[in-house]
Design a protein around this motif. Structure first.
Motif, PDB file in Angstrom:
ATOM      1  N   ASN A  52       0.845  -1.187   0.000  1.00 14.57           N
ATOM      2  CA  ASN A  52       0.000   0.000   0.000  1.00 14.57           C
ATOM      3  C   ASN A  52       0.885   1.244   0.000  1.00 14.57           C
ATOM      4  O   ASN A  52       1.365   1.665   1.045  1.00 14.57           O
ATOM      5  N   TRP A  53       1.110   1.795  -1.180  1.00 17.94           N
ATOM      6  CA  TRP A  53       1.939   2.994  -1.330  1.00 17.94           C
ATOM      7  C   TRP A  53       1.072   4.115  -1.896  1.00 17.94           C
ATOM      8  O   TRP A  53       0.470   3.963  -2.951  1.00 17.94           O
ATOM      9  N   THR A  54       1.048   5.253  -1.198  1.00 17.49           N
ATOM     10  CA  THR A  54       0.298   6.397  -1.700  1.00 17.49           C
ATOM     11  C   THR A  54       1.140   7.217  -2.667  1.00 17.49           C
ATOM     12  O   THR A  54       0.605   7.802  -3.597  1.00 17.49           O
ATOM     13  N   VAL A  55       2.439   7.263  -2.443  1.00 21.95           N
ATOM     14  CA  VAL A  55       3.384   7.887  -3.368  1.00 21.95           C
ATOM     15  C   VAL A  55       4.442   6.826  -3.658  1.00 21.95           C
ATOM     16  O   VAL A  55       5.184   6.426  -2.752  1.00 21.95           O
ATOM     17  N   PRO A  56       4.491   6.323  -4.899  1.00 17.77           N
ATOM     18  CA  PRO A  56       5.406   5.224  -5.210  1.00 17.77           C
ATOM     19  C   PRO A  56       6.850   5.481  -4.758  1.00 17.77           C
ATOM     20  O   PRO A  56       7.418   6.534  -5.033  1.00 17.77           O
ATOM     21  N   PHE A  57       7.382   4.510  -4.009  1.00 22.83           N
ATOM     22  CA  PHE A  57       8.767   4.491  -3.543  1.00 22.83           C
ATOM     23  C   PHE A  57       9.110   5.594  -2.539  1.00 22.83           C
ATOM     24  O   PHE A  57      10.265   5.802  -2.232  1.00 22.83           O
ATOM     25  N   LYS A  58       8.088   6.329  -2.031  1.00 21.10           N
ATOM     26  CA  LYS A  58       8.354   7.409  -1.082  1.00 21.10           C
ATOM     27  C   LYS A  58       7.457   7.357   0.148  1.00 21.10           C
ATOM     28  O   LYS A  58       7.929   7.555   1.254  1.00 21.10           O
ATOM     29  N   GLU A  59       6.170   7.130  -0.033  1.00 17.23           N
ATOM     30  CA  GLU A  59       5.209   7.116   1.074  1.00 17.23           C
ATOM     31  C   GLU A  59       4.362   5.852   0.986  1.00 17.23           C
ATOM     32  O   GLU A  59       3.642   5.657   0.012  1.00 17.23           O
ATOM     33  N   GLY A  60       4.465   4.999   1.982  1.00 19.41           N
ATOM     34  CA  GLY A  60       3.639   3.804   1.990  1.00 19.41           C
ATOM     35  C   GLY A  60       4.321   2.658   2.709  1.00 19.41           C
ATOM     36  O   GLY A  60       5.304   2.846   3.429  1.00 19.41           O
ATOM     37  N   LYS A  61       3.773   1.469   2.473  1.00 17.89           N
ATOM     38  CA  LYS A  61       4.277   0.308   3.216  1.00 17.89           C
ATOM     39  C   LYS A  61       4.020  -0.975   2.440  1.00 17.89           C
ATOM     40  O   LYS A  61       2.975  -1.140   1.821  1.00 17.89           O
ATOM     41  N   THR A  62       4.967  -1.886   2.510  1.00 13.26           N
ATOM     42  CA  THR A  62       4.844  -3.240   1.996  1.00 13.26           C
ATOM     43  C   THR A  62       5.225  -4.195   3.120  1.00 13.26           C
ATOM     44  O   THR A  62       6.237  -3.977   3.794  1.00 13.26           O
ATOM     45  N   VAL A  63       4.421  -5.228   3.315  1.00 16.28           N
ATOM     46  CA  VAL A  63       4.744  -6.269   4.288  1.00 16.28           C
ATOM     47  C   VAL A  63       4.788  -7.592   3.535  1.00 16.28           C
ATOM     48  O   VAL A  63       3.805  -8.005   2.929  1.00 16.28           O
ATOM     49  N   ILE A  64       5.950  -8.236   3.570  1.00 11.70           N
ATOM     50  CA  ILE A  64       6.168  -9.503   2.879  1.00 11.70           C
ATOM     51  C   ILE A  64       6.349 -10.600   3.921  1.00 11.70           C
ATOM     52  O   ILE A  64       7.178 -10.468   4.827  1.00 11.70           O
ATOM     53  N   LYS A  65       5.589 -11.657   3.775  1.00  4.05           N
ATOM     54  CA  LYS A  65       5.749 -12.862   4.604  1.00  4.05           C
ATOM     55  C   LYS A  65       6.395 -13.903   3.695  1.00  4.05           C
ATOM     56  O   LYS A  65       5.937 -14.138   2.575  1.00  4.05           O
ATOM     57  N   ALA A  66       7.468 -14.503   4.175  1.00  4.45           N
ATOM     58  CA  ALA A  66       8.213 -15.457   3.355  1.00  4.45           C
ATOM     59  C   ALA A  66       8.764 -16.569   4.240  1.00  4.45           C
ATOM     60  O   ALA A  66       8.688 -16.509   5.467  1.00  4.45           O
ATOM     61  N   THR A  67       9.335 -17.587   3.593  1.00  4.10           N
ATOM     62  CA  THR A  67       9.969 -18.693   4.292  1.00  4.10           C
ATOM     63  C   THR A  67      11.404 -18.802   3.792  1.00  4.10           C
ATOM     64  O   THR A  67      11.645 -18.839   2.591  1.00  4.10           O
ATOM     65  N   ALA A  68      12.343 -18.862   4.732  1.00  2.80           N
ATOM     66  CA  ALA A  68      13.756 -18.959   4.366  1.00  2.80           C
ATOM     67  C   ALA A  68      14.361 -20.202   5.010  1.00  2.80           C
ATOM     68  O   ALA A  68      13.909 -20.655   6.057  1.00  2.80           O
ATOM     69  N   ASP A  69      15.398 -20.729   4.382  1.00  4.50           N
ATOM     70  CA  ASP A  69      16.144 -21.841   4.951  1.00  4.50           C
ATOM     71  C   ASP A  69      17.137 -21.260   5.954  1.00  4.50           C
ATOM     72  O   ASP A  69      18.012 -20.480   5.602  1.00  4.50           O
ATOM     73  N   HIS A  70      16.995 -21.634   7.221  1.00  3.79           N
ATOM     74  CA  HIS A  70      17.889 -21.163   8.279  1.00  3.79           C
ATOM     75  C   HIS A  70      18.457 -22.387   8.988  1.00  3.79           C
ATOM     76  O   HIS A  70      17.758 -23.080   9.713  1.00  3.79           O
ATOM     77  N   ASP A  71      19.723 -22.678   8.702  1.00  5.51           N
ATOM     78  CA  ASP A  71      20.391 -23.848   9.290  1.00  5.51           C
ATOM     79  C   ASP A  71      19.633 -25.138   9.013  1.00  5.51           C
ATOM     80  O   ASP A  71      19.440 -25.982   9.890  1.00  5.51           O
ATOM     81  N   GLY A  72      19.146 -25.302   7.777  1.00  7.30           N
ATOM     82  CA  GLY A  72      18.460 -26.519   7.367  1.00  7.30           C
ATOM     83  C   GLY A  72      16.996 -26.596   7.757  1.00  7.30           C
ATOM     84  O   GLY A  72      16.336 -27.586   7.469  1.00  7.30           O
ATOM     85  N   GLN A  73      16.481 -25.570   8.409  1.00  8.34           N
ATOM     86  CA  GLN A  73      15.085 -25.541   8.824  1.00  8.34           C
ATOM     87  C   GLN A  73      14.362 -24.392   8.116  1.00  8.34           C
ATOM     88  O   GLN A  73      14.946 -23.338   7.888  1.00  8.34           O
ATOM     89  N   ASP A  74      13.079 -24.614   7.791  1.00  8.81           N
ATOM     90  CA  ASP A  74      12.275 -23.531   7.244  1.00  8.81           C
ATOM     91  C   ASP A  74      11.983 -22.527   8.346  1.00  8.81           C
ATOM     92  O   ASP A  74      11.591 -22.895   9.448  1.00  8.81           O
ATOM     93  N   GLU A  75      12.203 -21.263   8.058  1.00 15.23           N
ATOM     94  CA  GLU A  75      12.020 -20.184   9.034  1.00 15.23           C
ATOM     95  C   GLU A  75      11.068 -19.151   8.451  1.00 15.23           C
ATOM     96  O   GLU A  75      11.272 -18.671   7.343  1.00 15.23           O
ATOM     97  N   ASN A  76      10.026 -18.815   9.203  1.00  9.83           N
ATOM     98  CA  ASN A  76       9.112 -17.760   8.781  1.00  9.83           C
ATOM     99  C   ASN A  76       9.765 -16.410   9.034  1.00  9.83           C
ATOM    100  O   ASN A  76      10.279 -16.157  10.123  1.00  9.83           O
ATOM    101  N   ILE A  77       9.739 -15.564   7.998  1.00  8.36           N
ATOM    102  CA  ILE A  77      10.299 -14.222   8.126  1.00  8.36           C
ATOM    103  C   ILE A  77       9.257 -13.201   7.687  1.00  8.36           C
ATOM    104  O   ILE A  77       8.349 -13.516   6.909  1.00  8.36           O
ATOM    105  N   THR A  78       9.416 -12.003   8.217  1.00 10.79           N
ATOM    106  CA  THR A  78       8.586 -10.872   7.810  1.00 10.79           C
ATOM    107  C   THR A  78       9.517  -9.745   7.423  1.00 10.79           C
ATOM    108  O   THR A  78      10.440  -9.401   8.165  1.00 10.79           O
TER     109      THR A  78
END
Length: 140
Positions: A79-105
């Motif tokens: 949700n950005w009101t002014v592209p690349f200047k005002e707004g917010k993005t929240v990404i939920k992802a999964t990463a490999d951390h020491d052989g285990q799936d880790e939820n990241i934000t």
């Protein structure tokens, strides 16, 4: 009536620009990394180059030219009101951390034209990583 049509046209145009921005592949660059505790207090700062590539499907992070993680995206709220200047993005992802799936934000936020990125691992709430974005580039 003309004012209403003009206003609606502007709103539709801004919505289209904002949505289009959220669908783009971008590269974020930073030169300083701050580690924060659960209260948001800086516990350590490192002068290092971080490059974060974000596509529709994954986030790739490299630090000082060394690839650190690739995290497939599970959800992306943008949700950005002014592209690349005002707004917010929240990404939920999964990463490999020491052989285990880790939820990241990953939260990317723009306020007053300044963009920051906050990286949080679910298993390590006491070590959040925050970087100021020096460069924001769209990739083709």
């Amino acid at each position: 009536m003309k004012k209403i049509i003009l206003t609606l046209s502007l709103l539709i145009g801004l919505t289209a620009v904002t949505f289009a921005q959220c669908e783009k592949t971008v590269e974020l660059s930073s030169s300083k990394t701050n580690h924060l505790d659960e209260k948001g207090t800086i516990t350590r700062s490192d002068d290092e180059t971080a490059v974060i590539d974000i596509s529709k499907t994954a986030v790739d992070i490299s630090v000082n030219g060394e690839h650190k993680i690739t995290a497939p995206i599970k959800s992306n709220t943008c949700n950005w009101t002014v592209p690349f200047k005002e707004g917010k993005t929240v990404i939920k992802a999964t990463a490999d951390h020491d052989g285990q799936d880790e939820n990241i934000t990953i939260t990317i936020e723009g306020k007053d034209g300044k963009v920051t990125l906050l990286f949080e691992m679910e298993s390590q709430p006491g070590d959040k990583i925050k970087v100021g974005i020096d460069k924001f580039t769209e990739k083709v």
